[in-house]
Write a protein that holds these residues in place. Structure first.
Motif, PDB file in Angstrom:
ATOM      1  N   TYR A 184      -3.982   1.429   6.618  1.00 21.76           N
ATOM      2  CA  TYR A 184      -2.771   0.875   6.016  1.00 21.76           C
ATOM      3  C   TYR A 184      -1.589   1.847   6.167  1.00 21.76           C
ATOM      4  N   ARG A 227      10.630  -1.095  13.683  1.00 23.84           N
ATOM      5  CA  ARG A 227      11.970  -1.544  13.263  1.00 23.84           C
ATOM      6  C   ARG A 227      13.066  -0.733  13.948  1.00 23.84           C
ATOM      7  N   PRO A 266       6.633   3.514  -2.790  1.00 23.26           N
ATOM      8  CA  PRO A 266       6.265   3.062  -4.134  1.00 23.26           C
ATOM      9  C   PRO A 266       4.786   2.702  -4.266  1.00 23.26           C
ATOM     10  N   GLN A 267       4.182   2.218  -3.206  1.00 21.90           N
ATOM     11  CA  GLN A 267       2.806   1.742  -3.336  1.00 21.90           C
ATOM     12  C   GLN A 267       1.797   2.818  -2.941  1.00 21.90           C
ATOM     13  N   ARG A 294      12.027   6.463   6.568  1.00 17.47           N
ATOM     14  CA  ARG A 294      12.929   5.630   5.742  1.00 17.47           C
ATOM     15  C   ARG A 294      12.785   4.167   6.118  1.00 17.47           C
ATOM     16  N   ALA A 295      12.669   3.930   7.419  1.00 17.62           N
ATOM     17  CA  ALA A 295      12.527   2.539   7.861  1.00 17.62           C
ATOM     18  C   ALA A 295      11.177   1.962   7.444  1.00 17.62           C
ATOM     19  N   ALA A 296      10.241   2.844   7.083  1.00 21.28           N
ATOM     20  CA  ALA A 296       8.943   2.375   6.593  1.00 21.28           C
ATOM     21  C   ALA A 296       8.979   2.150   5.085  1.00 21.28           C
ATOM     22  N   GLY A 297      10.118   2.428   4.458  1.00 24.41           N
ATOM     23  CA  GLY A 297      10.252   2.135   3.035  1.00 24.41           C
ATOM     24  C   GLY A 297      10.181   3.341   2.127  1.00 24.41           C
ATOM     25  N   ALA A 334       4.630  -3.121  -5.678  1.00 23.73           N
ATOM     26  CA  ALA A 334       5.212  -1.855  -5.220  1.00 23.73           C
ATOM     27  C   ALA A 334       5.485  -1.909  -3.715  1.00 23.73           C
ATOM     28  N   GLU A 335       4.602  -2.597  -3.006  1.00 24.26           N
ATOM     29  CA  GLU A 335       4.792  -2.714  -1.556  1.00 24.26           C
ATOM     30  C   GLU A 335       6.093  -3.462  -1.265  1.00 24.26           C
ATOM     31  N   ARG A 354       8.676  -3.430  -3.031  1.00 24.38           N
ATOM     32  CA  ARG A 354       9.784  -2.501  -3.259  1.00 24.38           C
ATOM     33  C   ARG A 354      10.026  -1.631  -2.026  1.00 24.38           C
ATOM     34  N   ALA A 355       8.936  -1.241  -1.389  1.00 26.28           N
ATOM     35  CA  ALA A 355       9.059  -0.411  -0.176  1.00 26.28           C
ATOM     36  C   ALA A 355       9.804  -1.177   0.909  1.00 26.28           C
ATOM     37  N   LEU A 356       9.485  -2.459   1.008  1.00 29.37           N
ATOM     38  CA  LEU A 356      10.158  -3.281   2.020  1.00 29.37           C
ATOM     39  C   LEU A 356      11.662  -3.340   1.695  1.00 29.37           C
ATOM     40  N   ASN A 372      13.343  -1.026   0.134  1.00 29.78           N
ATOM     41  CA  ASN A 372      13.921   0.275   0.506  1.00 29.78           C
ATOM     42  C   ASN A 372      14.273   0.292   1.984  1.00 29.78           C
ATOM     43  N   ALA A 373      13.316  -0.205   2.795  1.00 28.49           N
ATOM     44  CA  ALA A 373      13.545  -0.198   4.247  1.00 28.49           C
ATOM     45  C   ALA A 373      14.715  -1.100   4.600  1.00 28.49           C
ATOM     46  N   LEU A 419      14.219  -7.975   6.440  1.00 24.59           N
ATOM     47  CA  LEU A 419      13.003  -7.771   7.242  1.00 24.59           C
ATOM     48  C   LEU A 419      11.936  -8.794   6.879  1.00 24.59           C
ATOM     49  N   GLU A 420      11.203  -9.212   7.874  1.00 21.39           N
ATOM     50  CA  GLU A 420      10.018 -10.051   7.634  1.00 21.39           C
ATOM     51  C   GLU A 420       8.820  -9.116   7.624  1.00 21.39           C
ATOM     52  N   ARG A 421       7.883  -9.329   6.736  1.00 17.37           N
ATOM     53  CA  ARG A 421       6.648  -8.537   6.822  1.00 17.37           C
ATOM     54  C   ARG A 421       5.786  -9.113   7.942  1.00 17.37           C
TER      55      ARG A 421
END
Ligand SMILES: Cc1cc2nc3c(=O)[nH]c(=O)nc-3n(C[C@H](O)[C@H](O)[C@H](O)COP(=O)(O)OP(=O)(O)OC[C@H]3O[C@@H](n4cnc5c(N)ncnc54)[C@H](O)[C@@H]3O)c2cc1C
Ligand code: SF4
Lengths: 606, 273
Positions: free
Chosen positions: A203, A214, A358-359, A496-499, B253-254, B256-258, B260-261, B269-271
């Motif tokens: 993951y 991205r 965050p995760q 950063r682009a990964a969040g 939380a995931e 939220r990360a998206l 941030n990106a 962004l699309e996951r």
């Protein structure tokens, strides 16, 4: 498993009359095990002398391997198991400027230590097995020269090595996906399919890969010698998570012991553990006649006669042994007539980037990494940074995408934070910004060879065997520092682009590459370089030491440049080629392994 | 158990065991008893005396506090000082618990045989090195391949004594009785020698807090529970999905990360995947 190539190669080796000779192989790691297999298959008598103990079981049992004694135990790892004890065998270090000032050493302790045990460092490696690129063999003619670097071409190119790569990949079992490999990489390493498909993606690796995509990078499954399916009598990886830095508890990882060494033992080679070689003896003409070693736990001095010797103790230790092997024919050390032994030591230039997300990313599940990206390994000749610094190009290297898997390491990592007084220790461990919420990436970049980066014998410090330890003089080239800095900024953008909420990078050279184990890449080479001219190299293109042609160096000591990829697949491919020359003569080695129809560029074999 | 693990039987795992003479029988139970024996307040340790042990417990608990200072168990509850004492006294108990065995702890299977608990035997060379590290070179030529070595035993003995001396000098009472903030300032004021000892004790504390429990620390797996760290529990491991995907409770939380990106890249962004 398609082991047809291995069988064809073995029977080719076994065919044809050979005068049975006795070869002593020093070291049972990546290089020694590979060479031992070739020599044993060719019908020679082979004795492998290994300094460490054996924690595998059933290596020579034709019925199959049993599970080894490795396990997911961080304390044992911190205590130097299985055999890299820095109290017993320290190394010393200093920078080039300290050496110029006459400072004997500023560091004593751990410097890129490899485990001394059966299987060598491949008991602990996490088996990322990319090939070197075409340009890696031609850096001088394509991109050189570079001021203050001793950049040279290899004596052979990718095309010559390609069939040996195929063979190694089949023996150790490399999992990968040729079709997912970006075109710019395929152009550099034209190849067929892999013996196995990739295993489960991690993951954390996937999150970084998405961030990279991205920004226009193409991340892809890292070719790794870790079974994704049962292969060669060994099970598929069961994702235990104690991978890099730990022995594999189920033999799913294709290290030297369970692959080449096992095959060598089954072909009749003899393995003698707890045998620390102290000297290679030579006759008046300079040819090796015998090997001296300290045998067993009580270190009894012994000697064994040999028709030929394979030196594969790893790049630092092989150079040290050459320097310890003084004789009337080699007064400055074996092969050291031109003062080249131990010089041009290369590590890889290691730059980290990380980011807290965050995760929870649970990097403790599965292998240590599952994806890579390679754009930074393309030399940029248009780079403004390079031009500004008077360099002909700027080159980073392969990037391993993953996370931070160990718990005690995490706790220690918080100590590196500025003004850390440990009062936040427990809250940090609970929220885990440096482990369970951390995406991490390591770039292993080209480390340009320099004559003053070298191994010599420490004048005072001794190991438990009573021998002078290896002293390492090392400073990064300014190219390597700049490349680390330039790519560090780019890699931080990926985080950063990964969040990542906060992202950082540590460029090569910012932490002392000798004093700080975290910044040590555990890759090394270049200390007994191959080349045509004895004035500027130590061995010929088959690893034969100039002036002592029955000593063959079969580890990464012989690499003329160190490339921008993990070195062990190339090390094994070169060792196969050199050992074939030793067993059967160089024309056989030049011809390549028998199964190969010759390498065709851009052809995908299925 | 993941697919790859199928087919590895205990019989296979044990084939060849003992043939190398690497095992020695130090059962887990015995080790736990050895720690338990020391864990009461006035007991003598395997190396440390009751006073030293008391100071060490206070130091480790200061490093990793438990209740009431912190809601989660800390070093005292994890038996960290006892872990360190067992290491210092490793050669006093017959079979030194230096390298646990392998490959599987089978921690999730009550009653199953735990390979970690069968410690590996040291050979003469390893014993020489480990005795040198723990006991020091003590003037013996065979331990002085690089000159004299001050062993961990002596470093703890003098380190704990100077901690006590500093505590009395600066705080007017013994270390155990100092309040938490006084302990903190005392540690901040440590001279180089005391600082070097505190660093050694800190690293050992982390091992005893977060390492495998077979070595005597991390009692009740408190260090692992607090950090949500599974530790070794092989042969149980992870499935493909557990490796490749975020855990369901982390999905928010995931997202939220998206976000941030997205903010960083300035686009939606699309996951994918
Ligand atoms: C944690 C870790 C992760 C790694 N990950 C990767 C990776 O993902 N990909 C990759 O390509 N590489 C990786 N490496 C590096 C890789 O393991 C080495 O490149 C490779 O093992 C080097 O092979 P070698 O034959 O030179 O040395 P080794 O494999 O170390 O073998 C040398 C052997 O010689 C023995 N020896 C030394 N001196 C003597 C003596 N005097 N007498 C007798 N025996 C002696 C040693 O005990 C050892 O067994 C990693 C290394 C480590 C430690
Ligand atoms: S993750 Fe897989 S290959 Fe790595 S040590 Fe565990 S079982 Fe072996």
């Amino acid at each position: 498993m398609a082991d047809s190539a291995v069988r064809a190669f073995s029977s080719d080796l076994a065919g044809g009359a050979v005068r049975r000779r006795h070869f002593v192989v020093i070291g049972s790691g990546a290089g020694g095990a590979t060479a031992a297999w070739v020599l044993a298959e060719a019908g020679h008598e082979v004795t492998v002398l290994e300094k460490g103990r054996n924690y595998f079981r059933g290596l020579d049992d034709p019925k199959g391997l049993a599970l080894p004694l490795f396990g997911g135990d961080e304390i044992r790892q911190r205590r130097g198991f299985p055999g890299s004890d820095v109290l017993a065998e320290p190394r010393t270090g200093r920078s080039q400027s300290e050496a110029a000032d006459g400072t004997a050493r500023t560091v004593t302790g751990f410097i890129n230590h490899f485990p001394a045990t059966v299987g060598g460092a491949t008991t602990h490696f996490d088996a990322k097995m990319p090939r070197y690129w075409k340009i890696d063999f031609e850096m001088r003619s394509r991109f050189g020269p570079v001021e203050a670097a001793d950049l040279v071409d290899w004596p052979f190119g990718y095309g010559e090595l390609a069939p040996w790569y195929d063979l190694v990949e089949e023996v150790v079992g490399v999992a990968g996906d040729a079709s997912a490999t970006p075109a710019f990489v395929r152009e550099q390493v034209p190849r067929g399919s892999y013996p196995m498909p990739p295993g489960p993606p991690m993951y954390a690796s996937l999150e970084i890969a998405r961030g990279a995509e991205r920004l226009g990078y193409e991340a892809f499954p890292f070719p790794m010698a870790i079974n994704s399916v049962p292969y060669d009598g060994r099970p598929a990886c069961h994702n235990c998570g104690y991978c890099s830095g730990f022995g594999c508890p189920i033999n799913a990882r294709g290290g030297a012991a369970v692959t080449f060494l096992r095959r060598a033992l089954l072909a009749g080679a003899r393995l003698v553990t707890r045998s620390c070689v102290t000297r290679i003896g030579t006759d008046a003409r300079g040819r090796a006649t015998h090997v001296e070693f300290l045998q067993g736990e009580h270190l009894e001095p012994e000697r064994i006669e040999a028709d030929g010797v394979v030196l594969a103790a790893s790049a630092v230790e092989s150079a040290r042994l050459a320097l310890l092997s003084r004789s009337s024919a080699h007064p400055a050390g074996l092969g050291n007539a031109s003062d080249r032994v131990g010089r041009t030591l290369c590590f890889h230039a290691s730059t980290f980037a990380g980011g807290t997300v965050p995760q929870r990313v649970h990097a403790h599940r599965g292998r240590s990494t599952s994806h890579c990206l390679m754009e930074p390994a393309v030399p940029n000749t248009e780079s403004r940074v390079a031009r500004w610094a008077g360099l002909p190009f700027l080159r980073g290297g392969v990037c391993e995408l993953g996370g931070a898997p160990n718990l005690i390491d995490e706790a220690l990592a918080y100590d590196q934070m500025p003004f850390s007084d440990r009062s936040e220790h427990k809250s940090l461990m609970r929220s885990s910004p440096n482990r369970d919420r951390m995406l991490a990436l390591q770039m292993l970049a080209e480390d340009l060879p320099q004559l003053d980066n070298r191994v010599d014998l420490d004048p005072e410090v001794r190991d438990v065997y009573g021998l002078p330890v290896a002293r390492i003089t090392y400073s990064p080239h300014r190219h390597d520092r700049l490349a680390g800095l330039y790519w560090g900024y780019q890699l931080r953008k990926i985080m950063r682009a990964a969040g990542a909420e906060s992202a950082f990078f540590l460029p090569h050279g910012v932490m002392s590459p000798l004093a700080n184990p975290v910044s040590q890449p555990l890759h090394m080479g270049g200390t007994l370089r191959m080349g045509a001219d004895p004035a500027s190299s130590v061995t010929d293109e088959f690893g034969r030491i100039h002036g002592s042609p029955n000593v063959v160096v079969a580890d990464s000591s012989v690499f003329p440049t160190f490339g921008a990829m993990n070195p062990t697949l190339t090390l094994m491919a070169v060792a196969l080629r050199s050992a074939t020359a030793l067993a059967h003569g160089e024309s056989r080695a030049r011809r390549g392994p028998r199964f190969s129809q010759g390498h065709q560029d851009n052809t995908e074999r299925s | 158990m993941s697919d790859g693990q199928r087919g590895i039987s205990r019989r296979e795992a044990l084939r060849g065991a003992g043939a190398l003479g690497l095992f020695a029988a130090l059962p887990a139970r015995l080790l736990a008893d050895l720690v338990e024996l020391v864990a009461s307040d006035d007991a003598r340790g395997h190396f440390l005396n009751p006073v030293e042990l008391r100071t060490l417990r206070a130091l480790c608990a200061h490093f990793v506090p438990g209740p009431p200072l912190d809601p989660d168990p800390g070093a005292r509850e994890a038996h960290v000082a006892e872990y360190i004492d067992l290491l210092l006294g490793a050669f006093e108990i017959g079979h030194p618990p230096i390298f646990a065995g392998g490959p599987f702890s089978q921690r999730d299977e009550p009653g199953a045989e735990n390979d970690f608990a069968r410690f590996l035997g040291l050979d003469a060379l390893e014993e020489r090195v480990w005795r040198t590290r723990i006991e020091g070179s003590l003037g013996r030529p065979e331990r002085e391949w690089n000159g004299p070595v001050v062993g961990w035993q002596q470093r703890y003995r003098t380190g704990l004594a100077s901690l006590e001396a500093a505590s009395r000098r600066w705080g007017g009472e013994d270390f155990v009785s100092l309040s938490d903030w006084r302990k903190r300032w005392l540690i901040r004021m440590a001279d180089d020698e005391l600082e070097a000892f505190l660093q050694l004790a800190w690293e050992h504390t982390l091992e005893g807090m977060y390492g495998a429990p077979e070595y005597g620390g991390n009692a009740g797996l408190v260090g692992w529970r607090m950090t949500r760290w599974p530790g070794d529990h092989q042969p149980h491991t992870y499935t493909w999905d557990q490796v490749a995907r975020v855990d369901p409770e982390e999905a928010e939380a995931e997202r939220r990360a998206l976000g941030n990106a997205e903010r960083y890249l300035g686009r939606k962004l699309e996951r994918n995947g």
